[in-house]
Design a protein around this motif. Structure first.
Motif, PDB file in Angstrom:
ATOM      1  N   SER A   3      -4.206  -1.173  -3.666  1.00  0.00           N
ATOM      2  CA  SER A   3      -3.345  -1.158  -2.490  1.00  0.00           C
ATOM      3  C   SER A   3      -2.094  -0.314  -2.721  1.00  0.00           C
ATOM      4  N   ARG A   4      -1.915   0.157  -3.967  1.00  0.00           N
ATOM      5  CA  ARG A   4      -0.760   1.008  -4.252  1.00  0.00           C
ATOM      6  C   ARG A   4      -1.014   2.425  -3.765  1.00  0.00           C
ATOM      7  N   ARG A   5       0.005   3.001  -3.188  1.00  0.00           N
ATOM      8  CA  ARG A   5      -0.105   4.383  -2.734  1.00  0.00           C
ATOM      9  C   ARG A   5       0.657   5.269  -3.710  1.00  0.00           C
ATOM     10  N   ARG A   6       0.041   6.366  -4.105  1.00  0.00           N
ATOM     11  CA  ARG A   6       0.690   7.291  -5.030  1.00  0.00           C
ATOM     12  C   ARG A   6       1.676   8.176  -4.275  1.00  0.00           C
ATOM     13  N   THR A   7       2.821   8.376  -4.878  1.00  0.00           N
ATOM     14  CA  THR A   7       3.799   9.279  -4.277  1.00  0.00           C
ATOM     15  C   THR A   7       3.891  10.516  -5.148  1.00  0.00           C
TER      16      THR A   7
END
Length: 69
Positions: A3-7
Motif C-alpha cells: 500500500s506504500r507509494r514510491r516517491t
C-alpha cells in the motif's frame, strides 16, 4: 500488494529534463558568446581611443611623439 507509494522521479523523467536542459544550453551559448565578443570589441576600441588621446596629449605638451628623440 504494497500500500506504500514510491516517491521520486523515474529514469525517463530525468532523461527528459536533462535533454531539455541540454537543448536550452545549446540555444543559450551562442548568444552568450556573441555578447562576450561584442564586449571585447568595445573594450578594444576604448583602449585604442585612450592610447590615441594619450599620444596626442603628450605631443601637444612636449611637441614630439613618445619614444622619438
Amino acid at each position: 500488494m504494497s500500500s506504500r507509494r514510491r516517491t521520486g522521479f523515474t529514469l525517463v523523467e530525468l532523461l527528459v529534463v536533462i535533454t531539455i536542459i541540454g537543448i536550452l544550453m545549446g540555444l543559450l551559448l551562442p548568444a552568450v558568446n556573441m555578447v562576450r565578443e561584442s564586449a571585447r570589441r568595445s573594450q578594444c576600441g576604448n583602449r585604442i581611443r585612450q592610447l590615441a588621446l594619450a599620444v596626442n596629449t603628450f605631443h601637444e605638451s612636449k611637441e614630439r611623439y613618445p619614444g622619438w628623440r
